[in-house]
Each structure stands twice: as structure tokens, then as C-alpha cells.
Design a protein around this motif. Structure first.
Motif, PDB file in Angstrom:
ATOM      1  N   TYR A 137       0.816  -1.215   0.000  1.00 11.79           N
ATOM      2  CA  TYR A 137       0.000   0.000   0.000  1.00 11.79           C
ATOM      3  C   TYR A 137       0.853   1.271   0.000  1.00 11.79           C
ATOM      4  O   TYR A 137       0.322   2.377  -0.041  1.00 11.79           O
ATOM      5  CB  TYR A 137      -0.999   0.007   1.162  1.00 11.79           C
ATOM      6  N   ARG A 147      -9.846  -6.413  -5.559  1.00  6.98           N
ATOM      7  CA  ARG A 147      -9.351  -5.467  -4.542  1.00  6.98           C
ATOM      8  C   ARG A 147     -10.491  -4.598  -4.012  1.00  6.98           C
ATOM      9  O   ARG A 147     -10.560  -4.309  -2.812  1.00  6.98           O
ATOM     10  CB  ARG A 147      -8.243  -4.605  -5.134  1.00  6.98           C
ATOM     11  N   ASN A 195     -11.627  -3.971  -0.117  1.00  7.97           N
ATOM     12  CA  ASN A 195     -11.572  -2.606   0.414  1.00  7.97           C
ATOM     13  C   ASN A 195     -12.955  -2.048   0.719  1.00  7.97           C
ATOM     14  O   ASN A 195     -13.181  -1.469   1.790  1.00  7.97           O
ATOM     15  CB  ASN A 195     -10.861  -1.679  -0.567  1.00  7.97           C
ATOM     16  N   PRO A 247      -8.336  -2.715   4.616  1.00  4.75           N
ATOM     17  CA  PRO A 247      -7.526  -1.782   3.820  1.00  4.75           C
ATOM     18  C   PRO A 247      -6.283  -2.441   3.239  1.00  4.75           C
ATOM     19  O   PRO A 247      -5.154  -1.976   3.412  1.00  4.75           O
ATOM     20  CB  PRO A 247      -7.163  -0.701   4.840  1.00  4.75           C
TER      21      PRO A 247
END
Length: 379
Positions: free
Chosen positions: A35, A154, A158, A164
Motif C-alpha cells: 500500500y 481489490r 476494500n 484496507p
């Protein structure tokens, strides 16, 4: 819509059925870099999740071999997420998001069956999401390319689940190749297979599941991500990936908060370790990666502070038993440890971990060897 002419479908009692398998993963190196737009080096496992999709008379039905009761919900968009058990959001998330994006998702029954240990840091959630997205997209005849499939998986984690995560787990579950780790650039999402010739070097990856569970949606993971984003903002860069090793000392000097300094030091040095390991593997120097694996663990322990006593004990035991390198794998706060060992030392190393756990008063760990397998595929 899908029709019976699709070659990958089969029929059961006249019902068109579509099934996909997607694997869990081990991350060889590269933790909490995803991330931060950085680099990771995971590989797909033999264990995973199989999702089977078929037509239903009405509504959406979700079944799991690991859960006692099926869940039936009305067709809707993401607004329906709060009314269902958390595990079903990994399954229903794709249906909700597709509906919100204008796809008419018909009544479906989705059945899932996974043999990835939950809470072990082996990405049981990505295996679940990727198998469902692939099976649903295939069953409905949606023309989703690899990038669109990855983006949807994804988004499920999320937006529908609220975890996250940065996308590494989904990439390797979808794109993994047997006998290879997958070098992933988490900014561009470009991936490249890198050889992991364990047998050719007489080596094994021993996995110790400490059974100290973790959960990505818990606050500590999110706190690390927010801290990294805050540090990038202060440093005036898009993400910590943009801080070079040569510029690390200057960056640390510009941060007043010791916690943020530790986060930055871990991410920048971890990116360097990932790229160094990839180079060594490209050169056929697998035994030489051990030092980077161990340095990665120390960085997670001392700078990012995401290890727990069980994983530190397992790493120390593996190194004492002759591992060339050892580290925690996964998001942290529990889960699994990996050790790179000569094949002949695996049994003794496993015994060493068990003894160390018994001496520390921890529960019995689960131990197994892992190899790099293929990513998602029709079954």
C-alpha cells in the motif's frame, strides 16, 4: 449471460455450473510495502478456495463448506452489506459491486470451499475473493480482462469488507506461476515471475503457523497504513516508495515523530530487500537470500513493530536450527513464519520450533513445507 456452450461449464442435473480455484499465498519478502506503492515478492500455494456458481430460482444464496448455515439475500447493491455476516461479504461483494456498476446480476447460488487456514497470514481472504470473482465473471460471460478482475477483487476487500489491503494477495492469487515467486510493482501492478528453484538447490521453505491469529481489518494494520500515508504527506512524496535508500537519512531527519521515522525506515529498506532478493533469484543464487529474509524480520520487529512473541520465538528457533534465513510472513500480529532450510534439516528445525513453543508455554504450532504453485484456474 453465460450459456451452456461455454466450454468451461459443466452441468449437474441439468444445471449449468461454473467453478474456479484460487490459491492462498506466502509472501517470501516485502511486508507493508504494497500500500506504499512499493515492491513485493509472494508465491501462490497449493491450498486455496474453490467457488462454484449456478443459477438460482430467486435471490442470491451463499453457502460455505466451513460455515453451518447458508445465507440468502435479496439482490441489491453495496448498500446491503451491513445486514449479513462478515464472511459472506467476501462472496457477495462482487455481486453488490457489479450491480452498482450497472450489471444485471441474476439470481445465483455461490458455494465456496477453502482449505487455507484462517488467521494464519496465508491470505485465505484473497483466495476466497479471487475464486468468487473469477467464477462469477465466467458464469455471467462478463468480458473482464486481467486488470479488471484484479481491480474488482481489490474493491471487494476494500469496499465491501472494509479491509484496507493493498492488493498484493489478489495479484499473486490471480497471476501466480508454479516454480516462481511473483515480483509485483504495486504502483503499476505490473508483475514478473522470478524463478524459485528450491529443489535444484536442495532447499525447502518450512512454514510454521504459530496459530496466533491476526485480522487485517483490526485497527493496528490500518494504523500502520495511516502512519505511512502521513509520513509521505510530510515528506512531500506520492508514497514512501518514492523515498530512495540514498535519501533515507535526509527523510528521517525531516520527521519529528519517532513512530513515523520507524515506519519510513522499514518501508524503504524493505523495498530495497525485495529488489535485492529478486536479483539474487534471477542470478540463480537462492541460498544467498537468507540474510535479507532475516533482516526483513528484524525490521518488522524493531521498526514496524508488528510481530508478537510467538513469531519471534519461531524465527529464533529456525535460525538456531540452521535456517539460512527466517521471517514472519503476512500482515503481522500473529500468523506464520517461514524458514529457508536445507532439505535435510527440515524435520529437526520443526522439532526445534515445537520445543521452543513448549518451553515458552505457547500452543502447538502447525508445520508444513510450501512450494510455489499456479494461480487461479478453472476446475
Amino acid at each position: 449471460m453465460a450459456t451452456a456452450s461455454h466450454p468451461h461449464e459443466h452441468r449437474t442435473d441439468g444445471l449449468v455450473v461454473t467453478s474456479w480455484f484460487a490459491p492462498g499465498r506466502i509472501n517470501l519478502i516485502g511486508e507493508h510495502t504494497d500500500y506504499n506503492d512499493g515492491f513485493v515478492l509472494p508465491f501462490a500455494l497449493a491450498v486455496g478456495c474453490t467457488a462454484t456458481v449456478s443459477q438460482a430460482a430467486q435471490d442470491w444464496s451463499v453457502r460455505s463448506a466451513q460455515e453451518p448455515e447458508p445465507v440468502v439475500v435479496r439482490r441489491s447493491g453495496l448498500a446491503g452489506a451491513d445486514a449479513v455476516p462478515e464472511w459472506t461479504r467476501y462472496v457477495l461483494g462482487a455481486l453488490w459491486l457489479l450491480t452498482d456498476r450497472g450489471i444485471d446480476v441474476p439470481p445465483l447460488e455461490v458455494t465456496v470451499d477453502s482449505d487455507v487456514p484462517t488467521g494464519a497470514g496465508l491470505s485465505s481472504s484473497a483466495a476466497l475473493v479471487c475464486s468468487v470473482v473469477r467464477a462469477v465473471g465466467d458464469h455471467l460471460g462478463l468480458d473482464l480482462d486481467d486488470d479488471a478482475v484484479f481491480a474488482l477483487t481489490r474493491d471487494v476487500e476494500n469496499d465491501a469488507v472494509g479491509a484496507p489491503t493493498g492488493g498484493m494477495d489478489q495479484l499473486v492469487s490471480l497471476r501466480g506461476e508454479a516454480g516462481h515467486v511473483l515480483l509485483c510493482d504495486m504502483r503499476s501492478h505490473d508483475t514478473r515471475p522470478v524463478p524459485l528453484d528450491l529443489a535444484g538447490h536442495g532447499l525447502s521453505v518450512l512454514v510454521a503457523d504459530t496459530r496466533a491469529p491476526h485480522k487485517h481489518s483490526d485497527g493496528e494494520y490500518g494504523a500502520r497504513r495511516r502512519g505511512c500515508e502521513e509520513a509521505a504527506r510530510i515528506l512531500g512524496v506520492p508514497a514512501l516508495r518514492d523515498v530512495s535508500g540514498e535519501g533515507l537519512a535526509d527523510a528521517l531527519g525531516r520527521l519529528d515523530d519517532d513512530e513515523l521515522r520507524r515506519y519510513v525506515r522499514h518501508v524503504v529498506t524493505e523495498d530495497e530487500r525485495v529488489l535485492a532478493v529478486a536479483r539474487l533469484l534471477d542470478e540463480g543464487r537462492l541460498p544467498d537470500i537468507g540474510q535479507a529474509l532475516t533482516a526483513s524480520h528484524r525490521s518488522m520487529r524493531d521498526d514496524f513493530r508488528i510481530t508478537v512473541p510467538e513469531v519471534d520465538t519461531a524465527v529464533d528457533a529456525l535460525l538456531s536450527a540452521g535456517a539460512l534465513g527466517a521471517r514472519m510472513t503476512g500482515g503481522g500480529f500473529g500468523g506464520c513464519v517461514i524458514g529457508l532450510l536445507p532439505e535435510g534439516d527440515v524435520e529437526a528445525a520443526g522439532d526445534a520450533v515445537r520445543r521452543a513453543f513448549a518451553d515458552a508455554g505457547f500452543g502447538e504450532p502447525s508445520l508444513f513445507t510450501a512450494s510455489a504453485e499456479a494461480g487461479a484456474r478453472r476446475v
